[in-house]
Each structure stands twice: as structure tokens, then as C-alpha cells.
Design an enzyme around this catalytic site. Structure first.
Site, short mmCIF file in Angstrom:
data_model
loop_
_atom_site.label_atom_id
_atom_site.label_comp_id
_atom_site.label_asym_id
_atom_site.label_seq_id
_atom_site.Cartn_x
_atom_site.Cartn_y
_atom_site.Cartn_z
N LYS A 71 0.88 -1.17 0.00
CA LYS A 71 0.00 0.00 0.00
C LYS A 71 0.92 1.22 0.00
CE LYS A 71 -4.23 1.49 2.31
NZ LYS A 71 -5.08 1.59 1.12
N1 PPE Z 1 -7.66 -2.21 -2.69
C1 PPE Z 1 -7.19 -0.94 -2.68
C2 PPE Z 1 -6.52 -0.43 -3.89
C3 PPE Z 1 -7.34 -0.18 -1.53
O1 PPE Z 1 -6.85 1.06 -1.51
C4 PPE Z 1 -8.01 -0.71 -0.40
C5 PPE Z 1 -8.17 0.11 0.84
C6 PPE Z 1 -8.49 -2.03 -0.47
C7 PPE Z 1 -8.29 -2.75 -1.63
C8 PPE Z 1 -9.15 -2.69 0.69
O2 PPE Z 1 -8.24 -2.98 1.73
P1 PPE Z 1 -8.65 -3.03 3.26
O3 PPE Z 1 -8.94 -1.64 3.68
O4 PPE Z 1 -7.49 -3.62 3.93
O5 PPE Z 1 -9.86 -3.89 3.37
N2 PPE Z 1 -8.34 1.48 0.62
C9 PPE Z 1 -8.09 2.41 1.72
C10 PPE Z 1 -7.88 3.81 1.22
C11 PPE Z 1 -9.05 4.45 0.58
C12 PPE Z 1 -8.77 5.89 0.25
O6 PPE Z 1 -9.49 6.43 -0.58
O7 PPE Z 1 -7.85 6.49 0.81
C13 PPE Z 1 -9.14 2.30 2.80
O8 PPE Z 1 -10.20 1.75 2.58
O9 PPE Z 1 -8.88 2.81 3.90
#
Ligand code: PPE
Length: 313
Positions: A157
Site C-alpha cells: 500500500k
Molecule cells: N484495494 C485498494 C486499492 C485499496 O486502496 C483498499 C483500501 C483495499 C483494496 C481494501 O483494503 P482493506 O482496507 O485492507 O480492506 N483502501 C483504503 C484507502 C481508501 C482511500 O481512498 O484512501 C481504505 O479503505 O482505507
């Protein structure tokens, strides 16, 4: 955005408006940063951070993948976050830890520039809106392909990688949709701009595997566990674009978004949220808010002075 009183910056709590960085910080120029999105929920036993250790572990792994040496351990960041939540007087909030190469040198190999670490905690409502959470959102398959493991690291990330998400989200929004779904470089379904994706077909819940350039989502992981415990068949497998249109149900998961039903993809209607989506969504909500006994271990309770616990929503 909604603000809070304090931000934790490199080991100190500083006033929100004073949490600043130098304009020549490396991360600002080259995207050399890693971050997390975490949520804390008001529960009957006080504020609780959902899967806190897993998020901090992912932060450490993201940093390692991009050769950034974190000057704080996960446990130090965990304790700092608890203190921040207490001192900001928050119960439910979004938590954004960020570590980036700071000021000291430019050039791509600037290992002498320090790694700066901040943690912010502030109120943030569900990402795709209450209406979307209840009735579903309209998604569009992006014309942009998701980043590939051939040039970046989808499992990390990292801040710079989010230019891809920004392009997809901007395009989808400009076209009147709520969210973008990206395909990987092979044309298989990958993920949303900030969420993982699930497709339900003939009673089976499917989600793309790690090889489809996804972030290993912690909400995704929780939903897989919940669906398994509820007895639904669940498969990690490649998903074809057309399956988004042919699906009985589609939903997205993420920390910011939580679980959001999709009611339309590329103008193919899927209808109101289906039964499996609703059942899994309700169970996830119970887990997040500390109402599911079996998932209490997912919550990291923040010790707050007695008398400050507000009734859980
Ligand atoms: N894919 C991506 C690309 C992503 O950014 C997130 C989280 C996920 C999947 C889901 O991951 P998880 O949160 O571990 O279930 N995206 C974060 C950032 C969003 C933003 O706009 O900033 C979040 O949900 O916090």
C-alpha cells in the site's frame, strides 16, 4: 474534511495545523511512502480499532517491499495510535498512518533522507455514502488497467501507486458513476479504486486471487472468514469482466467503504442488494461494532478513562 485536535508526528503529538513537512520531502516528489487506512469503532466497551495489528503488519511489509526502514515498531505505532485516540477524545474514527521518505536529499537513491512517520485520526463517514451502503452503487469498468506486479507492487500500500486509483476514480466520477472497477493487465477483474471486489454467482461467492494484482485487503480477508463461517461456498478465482454483468450480486469491501453493494456495472442492472450481500454485510457490521462474540478478537480496545465511554451506535 473533518479535523481533530492532534496528529502524532515522529513520536510527538502536535496540533493538527502544525503537522507539516518540507516541500522538498522525497515522498512528495517520487511517491516514496507507504500508508494504511484503519477504522476505530465505538463499542459497548469503548473505542476499538478493527484488526489493528494486521494493518500495522501490512504497513511494515509495504515499507519493507519499498526499502523504507521504519524508525518505529508496530507496537510503538499501536500505542501511539491509542494515545492519539484518547487525547483527541474520539470514539469512532478513521486512522491514517503514513511513512514516507522525508527531507534531506533528492534523487532516486536518497537513503540518507530520513523516514518520517505520522498517524492521524479523525472522523470520516463511509466512503461511498450511506445511500450506497444501503441500496448499492453504480460502478464502471475503468479504461485504465490496474497496476501490475511487472512494474510496481500491488501487494504494497504505497502512496505513489495511488495515481492509478486516482485516474480510475476520476474517470468514473466524471462519467457519473460512483466507483471504478479495474481489470488487471490480462483483462481479468482485479479490484475497485480503493476496495476489493466480490461476485456472487449461483450461490457461490467469488473474489479475485492474489495473482490478479489486488491489495490483500483486511476487510476482504474478514469477509472471507465471515462467509465461510456462515456456510457460504467461497472461491478465490479469476473473474472475467462479463461475470460482473452476469452476476447475481456484486459487492466491494474496504476499510473506508466497509461493505458496499453494487447495483449496476457499466449500465447492466444488478438490482437491489441481494440476500448474500445483505447477510454478510450485517455480520461484518456486527464484527466491526463489537456485537459479534466470535469476532471480538479482531478488535483492539483502546483504554479510555471511565466516564468517557459513549453508548455504542
Ligand atoms: N484495494 C485498494 C486499492 C485499496 O486502496 C483498499 C483500501 C483495499 C483494496 C481494501 O483494503 P482493506 O482496507 O485492507 O480492506 N483502501 C483504503 C484507502 C481508501 C482511500 O481512498 O484512501 C481504505 O479503505 O482505507
Amino acid at each position: 474534511m473533518e479535523t481533530a485536535e492532534l496528529i502524532w508526528q515522529n513520536g510527538e503529538l502536535v496540533p493538527w495545523d502544525e503537522a507539516k513537512t518540507h516541500v522538498l520531502s522525497h515522498g512528495l516528489h517520487y511517491g516514496t511512502g507507504v500508508f494504511e487506512g484503519i477504522r476505530c469503532y465505538a463499542t459497548e466497551r469503548g473505542p476499538a480499532v478493527f484488526r489493528h495489528r494486521e494493518h500495522l503488519e501490512r504497513l511494515e511489509k509495504s515499507a519493507e517491499l519499498y526499502y523504507l526502514k521504519l524508525p518505529f515498531t508496530a507496537e510503538e505505532l499501536r500505542e501511539a495510535t491509542h494515545e492519539l485516540i484518547r487525547r483527541n477524545g474520539l470514539d469512532s474514527c478513521y486512522i491514517r498512518p503514513l511513512a514516507y521518505r522525508g527531507y534531506g536529499n533528492l534523487g532516486l537513491y536518497a537513503t540518507d533522507a530520513p523516514i518520517d512517520v505520522v498517524v492521524a485520526a479523525f472522523p470520516w463517514g463511509v466512503y461511498l455514502g450511506e445511500e450506497g451502503t444501503r441500496h448499492g452503487i453504480r460502478a464502471r469498468v475503468s479504461s485504465w488497467r490496474g497496476i501490475s506486479g511487472e512494474s510496481l507492487i500491488p501487494h504494497a500500500k504505497a502512496t505513489g501507486q495511488y495515481l492509478n486509483s486516482v485516474l480510475a476514480k476520476t474517470e468514473a466520477t466524471a462519467a457519473g458513476y460512483d466507483e471504478a472497477i479495474l481489470l488487471d493487465t490480462h483483462g481479468r477483474v482485479s479490484e475497485g479504486s480503493g476496495e476489493n471486489v466480490f461476485v456472487v454467482r449461483d450461490g457461490v461467492i467469488c473474489t479475485p486471487p492474489h495473482t490478479a494484482a489486488i491489495l490483500d485487503g483486511i476487510t476482504r480477508n474478514s469477509v472471507v472468514q465471515i462467509a465461510t463461517d456462515l456456510g457460504y461456498p467461497i472461491e478465490e478465482r479469476d473473474i472475467a469482466r462479463a461475470e460482473l454483468y452476469l452476476a447475481d450480486e456484486v459487492f466491494l469491501t474496504g476499510t473506508a467503504a466497509e461493505l458496499v453493494p453494487v447495483r449496476e456495472v457499466d449500465d447492466h442492472p444488478l438490482g437491489e442488494p441481494g440476500e448474500i450481500t445483505r447477510v454478510v454485510q450485517a455480520k461484518l457490521q456486527d464484527a466491526l461494532h463489537g456485537r459479534a462474540e466470535e469476532y471480538l478478537e479482531w478488535l483492539d480496545f483502546v483504554e479510555v478513562p471511565t466516564g468517557r465511554i459513549t453508548p455504542a451506535a
